[in-house]
Design a protein around this motif. Structure first.
Motif, PDB file in Angstrom:
ATOM      1  N   VAL A   5     -21.977  25.244  47.832  1.00 33.38           N
ATOM      2  CA  VAL A   5     -23.783  24.945  46.862  1.00 33.38           C
ATOM      3  C   VAL A   5     -23.391  25.994  45.532  1.00 33.38           C
ATOM      4  CG1 VAL A   5     -24.089  26.392  49.188  1.00 33.38           C
ATOM      5  CG2 VAL A   5     -23.087  27.652  47.181  1.00 33.38           C
ATOM      6  N   GLY A   6     -22.582  25.201  44.326  1.00 34.54           N
ATOM      7  CA  GLY A   6     -22.311  24.523  42.982  1.00 34.54           C
ATOM      8  C   GLY A   6     -21.542  26.310  42.765  1.00 34.54           C
ATOM      9  N   ILE A   7     -20.884  27.259  43.190  1.00 38.60           N
ATOM     10  CA  ILE A   7     -21.264  28.354  42.430  1.00 38.60           C
ATOM     11  C   ILE A   7     -19.750  27.584  42.079  1.00 38.60           C
ATOM     12  CG2 ILE A   7     -20.952  30.697  42.769  1.00 38.60           C
ATOM     13  CD1 ILE A   7     -22.622  30.857  44.566  1.00 38.60           C
ATOM     14  N   ASN A   8     -19.076  28.678  40.886  1.00 39.58           N
ATOM     15  CA  ASN A   8     -18.421  28.500  40.441  1.00 39.58           C
ATOM     16  C   ASN A   8     -17.540  30.199  39.642  1.00 39.58           C
ATOM     17  OD1 ASN A   8     -18.697  28.148  37.216  1.00 39.58           O
ATOM     18  ND2 ASN A   8     -18.325  25.851  37.693  1.00 39.58           N
ATOM     19  N   ARG A   9     -16.653  29.874  38.499  1.00 39.95           N
ATOM     20  CA  ARG A   9     -16.416  31.529  38.124  1.00 39.95           C
ATOM     21  C   ARG A   9     -16.891  32.046  36.659  1.00 39.95           C
ATOM     22  NH1 ARG A   9     -11.187  33.865  38.782  1.00 39.95           N
ATOM     23  NH2 ARG A   9     -11.807  36.022  37.626  1.00 39.95           N
ATOM     24  N   GLU A  10     -18.119  30.127  35.988  1.00 40.50           N
ATOM     25  CA  GLU A  10     -19.037  30.412  34.817  1.00 40.50           C
ATOM     26  C   GLU A  10     -20.535  30.368  35.650  1.00 40.50           C
ATOM     27  OE1 GLU A  10     -16.083  28.136  35.006  1.00 40.50           O
ATOM     28  OE2 GLU A  10     -15.232  29.796  34.382  1.00 40.50           O
ATOM     29  N   THR A  11     -20.487  30.446  36.543  1.00 42.58           N
ATOM     30  CA  THR A  11     -21.769  30.907  37.107  1.00 42.58           C
ATOM     31  C   THR A  11     -22.351  31.539  36.947  1.00 42.58           C
ATOM     32  OG1 THR A  11     -21.575  28.746  38.866  1.00 42.58           O
ATOM     33  CG2 THR A  11     -23.699  29.573  39.133  1.00 42.58           C
ATOM     34  N   ARG A  12     -23.845  31.881  36.916  1.00 44.44           N
ATOM     35  CA  ARG A  12     -24.341  32.822  37.018  1.00 44.44           C
ATOM     36  C   ARG A  12     -25.001  33.452  38.075  1.00 44.44           C
ATOM     37  NH1 ARG A  12     -28.108  33.533  32.000  1.00 44.44           N
ATOM     38  NH2 ARG A  12     -28.400  31.557  31.788  1.00 44.44           N
ATOM     39  N   VAL A  13     -24.920  34.133  38.836  1.00 40.53           N
ATOM     40  CA  VAL A  13     -25.014  34.166  40.977  1.00 40.53           C
ATOM     41  C   VAL A  13     -26.399  35.560  40.535  1.00 40.53           C
ATOM     42  CG1 VAL A  13     -25.096  34.742  42.486  1.00 40.53           C
ATOM     43  CG2 VAL A  13     -22.465  33.471  41.259  1.00 40.53           C
ATOM     44  N   ILE A  14     -27.143  34.832  41.279  1.00 42.90           N
ATOM     45  CA  ILE A  14     -29.047  36.113  40.896  1.00 42.90           C
ATOM     46  C   ILE A  14     -28.726  35.974  42.812  1.00 42.90           C
ATOM     47  CG2 ILE A  14     -30.876  36.536  40.471  1.00 42.90           C
ATOM     48  CD1 ILE A  14     -30.443  34.840  38.617  1.00 42.90           C
ATOM     49  N   ALA A  15     -29.066  36.938  43.832  1.00 38.02           N
ATOM     50  CA  ALA A  15     -28.768  37.450  44.328  1.00 38.02           C
ATOM     51  C   ALA A  15     -29.878  38.245  45.073  1.00 38.02           C
ATOM     52  CB  ALA A  15     -27.652  38.387  45.798  1.00 38.02           C
ATOM     53  N   TYR A  16     -30.624  37.776  46.301  1.00 35.57           N
ATOM     54  CA  TYR A  16     -32.513  38.768  46.565  1.00 35.57           C
ATOM     55  C   TYR A  16     -32.292  38.302  48.473  1.00 35.57           C
ATOM     56  CZ  TYR A  16     -34.613  34.687  47.772  1.00 35.57           C
ATOM     57  OH  TYR A  16     -35.284  33.243  48.249  1.00 35.57           O
ATOM     58  N   ASP A  17     -32.728  39.843  48.204  1.00 39.99           N
ATOM     59  CA  ASP A  17     -32.845  39.756  50.192  1.00 39.99           C
ATOM     60  C   ASP A  17     -34.216  40.204  50.165  1.00 39.99           C
ATOM     61  OD1 ASP A  17     -32.847  42.884  50.192  1.00 39.99           O
ATOM     62  OD2 ASP A  17     -30.583  42.152  50.125  1.00 39.99           O
ATOM     63  N   ASP A  18     -34.354  41.340  51.744  1.00 36.73           N
ATOM     64  CA  ASP A  18     -35.683  41.314  51.501  1.00 36.73           C
ATOM     65  C   ASP A  18     -35.713  42.771  52.546  1.00 36.73           C
ATOM     66  OD1 ASP A  18     -38.826  41.065  50.382  1.00 36.73           O
ATOM     67  OD2 ASP A  18     -38.887  40.756  52.355  1.00 36.73           O
ATOM     68  N   GLN A  19     -34.470  43.621  52.153  1.00 36.74           N
ATOM     69  CA  GLN A  19     -34.151  44.962  52.596  1.00 36.74           C
ATOM     70  C   GLN A  19     -33.582  45.918  51.317  1.00 36.74           C
ATOM     71  OE1 GLN A  19     -32.732  41.725  53.610  1.00 36.74           O
ATOM     72  NE2 GLN A  19     -34.903  41.884  55.468  1.00 36.74           N
ATOM     73  N   GLY A  20     -34.473  45.371  50.585  1.00 35.28           N
ATOM     74  CA  GLY A  20     -34.117  46.862  49.080  1.00 35.28           C
ATOM     75  C   GLY A  20     -32.543  46.262  48.277  1.00 35.28           C
ATOM     76  N   GLY A  21     -32.108  45.195  48.711  1.00 30.05           N
ATOM     77  CA  GLY A  21     -31.019  45.007  48.313  1.00 30.05           C
ATOM     78  C   GLY A  21     -29.489  44.737  48.861  1.00 30.05           C
ATOM     79  N   PRO A  50     -32.023  23.459  48.411  1.00 31.76           N
ATOM     80  CA  PRO A  50     -32.227  22.514  47.564  1.00 31.76           C
ATOM     81  C   PRO A  50     -30.491  21.543  48.018  1.00 31.76           C
ATOM     82  CG  PRO A  50     -30.836  24.046  47.253  1.00 31.76           C
ATOM     83  CD  PRO A  50     -32.171  24.465  48.192  1.00 31.76           C
ATOM     84  N   VAL A  51     -30.153  20.283  46.882  1.00 31.19           N
ATOM     85  CA  VAL A  51     -29.245  19.324  46.817  1.00 31.19           C
ATOM     86  C   VAL A  51     -28.038  20.306  45.482  1.00 31.19           C
ATOM     87  CG1 VAL A  51     -28.159  16.808  46.589  1.00 31.19           C
ATOM     88  CG2 VAL A  51     -30.780  17.564  47.421  1.00 31.19           C
ATOM     89  N   ARG A  52     -27.552  20.408  46.574  1.00 31.87           N
ATOM     90  CA  ARG A  52     -26.714  21.253  44.639  1.00 31.87           C
ATOM     91  C   ARG A  52     -24.642  20.317  44.777  1.00 31.87           C
ATOM     92  NH1 ARG A  52     -27.867  25.070  41.991  1.00 31.87           N
ATOM     93  NH2 ARG A  52     -25.791  25.615  42.173  1.00 31.87           N
TER      94      ARG A  52
END
Length: 278
Positions: free
Chosen positions: A81-97, A137-139
Motif C-alpha cells: 500500500v506504498g508505506i516505507n520507512r520514510e512515509t508519514r503514516v496517519i492512523a484513524y478509526d471510529d473507536q477512540g483510537g 486509492p491506487v497506490r
C-alpha cells in the motif's frame, strides 16, 4: 512532536506525497464491519488495514486472540500500500483510537518513527463537513524494511517473572468488571494476572471521545511510577495499546506490551489467577 494529531492537522497534510492515511476501523464480533464502513466512505486517499486479517496472525492454542502478525508478512502488506520507512503514516478509526493505536504500536515495534493517530474518529471528521470519499486509492508499491525493537515486547515467561519483581508494574487495560472477575464477556476465564493494577484504556479519553490533555493523562497515571518497568496487557493485546501510547506520550521510558495478554495467560492452566481488588 505528539503522536496524537487533530483532524485539522490531518486535513492540511492529507495530500502531501509522503503521507499515507490508514483506516483501522473494526468492530469486535463483526469482523467485516470495518471493511464495509471503509467501502461506504473514508478519508480521501486512505487505505484500509484490517485488525484480524492484516494486524494479527492466525489464532492457535497459545498466543491470545489477536497474536502479533509476522513482521515479514506485515512489512510486505505495508509495502503493497506504498508505506516505507520514510512515509508519514496517519492512523484513524471510529473507536477512540483503539485500533489506530494497534497500528501505531506495530509500526513503532518495526522501527517506523513517523506514525500518528488522529485524535478524533471518522464520524467526527465526517460530521464536521471534512471531505470523504468512496474511491479506493491506487497506490504505488514500495518496500518497508522492518527493524524490530524486541525491547517493546514481553512474553509469558517475562510476565511470570515480573509478578515477583516489585520494580515492575503490571497494568490491566480491561474494564473494571472484567479485571475484578465479576463479568467476563469475551474470554473463558475471569480474573486478572496477580499483582496487576487496573487502568481501563478508556480512561485516556474525555467524555466526548477525544483524548485527554497531557495534564489530564498525567493525573490518570499519577499512581504509576515513571522509574519502574511497565508491562501493559488487556484481553488480546489490542486495547492495551492506547495505554502504551499514552504512557509513551508522558515520557515513561520503559513501557512494554504483553501481546498475548489475558487470553494467552489463561491458555496455560498452571498460571495463577486473581480476582477482586489488588
Amino acid at each position: 512532536m505528539s503522536v496524537l494529531v487533530n483532524k485539522a492537522w490531518v486535513l492540511a497534510r492529507m495530500y502531501e506525497p509522503d503521507v499515507t492515511i490508514v483506516d483501522c476501523r473494526f468492530m469486535l464480533g463483526q469482523p467485516d464491519a470495518g471493511r464495509i464502513s471503509y467501502e461506504e466512505s473514508h478519508i480521501p486517499g486512505a487505505v484500509f488495514l484490517d485488525l484480524e486479517k492484516d494486524l494479527s496472525s492466525s489464532v492457535s492454542e497459545h498466543g491470545g486472540r489477536h497474536p502479533l502478525p509476522d513482521t515479514g508478512q506485515l512489512a510486505a502488506k505495508l509495502g503493497k500500500v506504498g508505506i516505507n520507512r520514510e512515509t508519514r503514516v496517519i492512523a484513524y478509526d471510529d473507536q477512540g483510537g483503539l485500533y489506530a493505536s494497534r497500528l501505531w504500536w506495530l509500526l513503532s515495534y518495526m522501527g517506523h518513527e513517523t506514525v500518528f493517530v488522529m485524535n478524533e474518529g471518522f464520524s467526527v471528521w465526517k460530521d464536521a463537513g471534512y471531505p470523504i470519499s468512496k474511491e479506493q486509492p491506487v497506490r504505488v508499491p514500495s518496500t518497508f524494511t522492518a527493524e524490530v525493537h524486541p525491547e517493546m515486547l514481553v512474553n509469558l515467561e517475562d510476565v511470570r517473572q515480573a509478578m515477583k519483581d516489585p520494580s515492575v508494574v503490571i497494568l490491566d487495560s480491561r474494564e473494571s468488571s472484567r479485571y475484578l472477575g465479576l463479568n467476563e464477556t469475551i474470554d473463558h476465564t475471569a480474573g486478572h494476572i496477580p499483582g496487576a493494577k487496573n487502568k481501563f484504556w478508556k480512561g485516556v479519553l474525555q467524555d466526548n471521545g477525544e483524548w485527554k490533555s497531557l495534564d489530564e493523562l498525567k493525573e490518570y497515571y499519577k499512581d504509576v511510577p515513571k522509574d519502574h518497568e511497565i508491562i501493559v496487557y488487556c484481553g488480546s493485546g489490542v486495547s492495551a495499546c492506547p495505554n502504551v501510547l499514552a504512557l509513551t506520550e508522558l515520557g515513561y521510558p520503559d513501557v512494554r506490551l504483553y501481546a498475548g495478554s489475558w487470553s494467552d495467560w489463561i491458555s496455560y492452566s498452571e498460571n495463577p489467577i486473581a480476582t477482586g481488588e489488588e
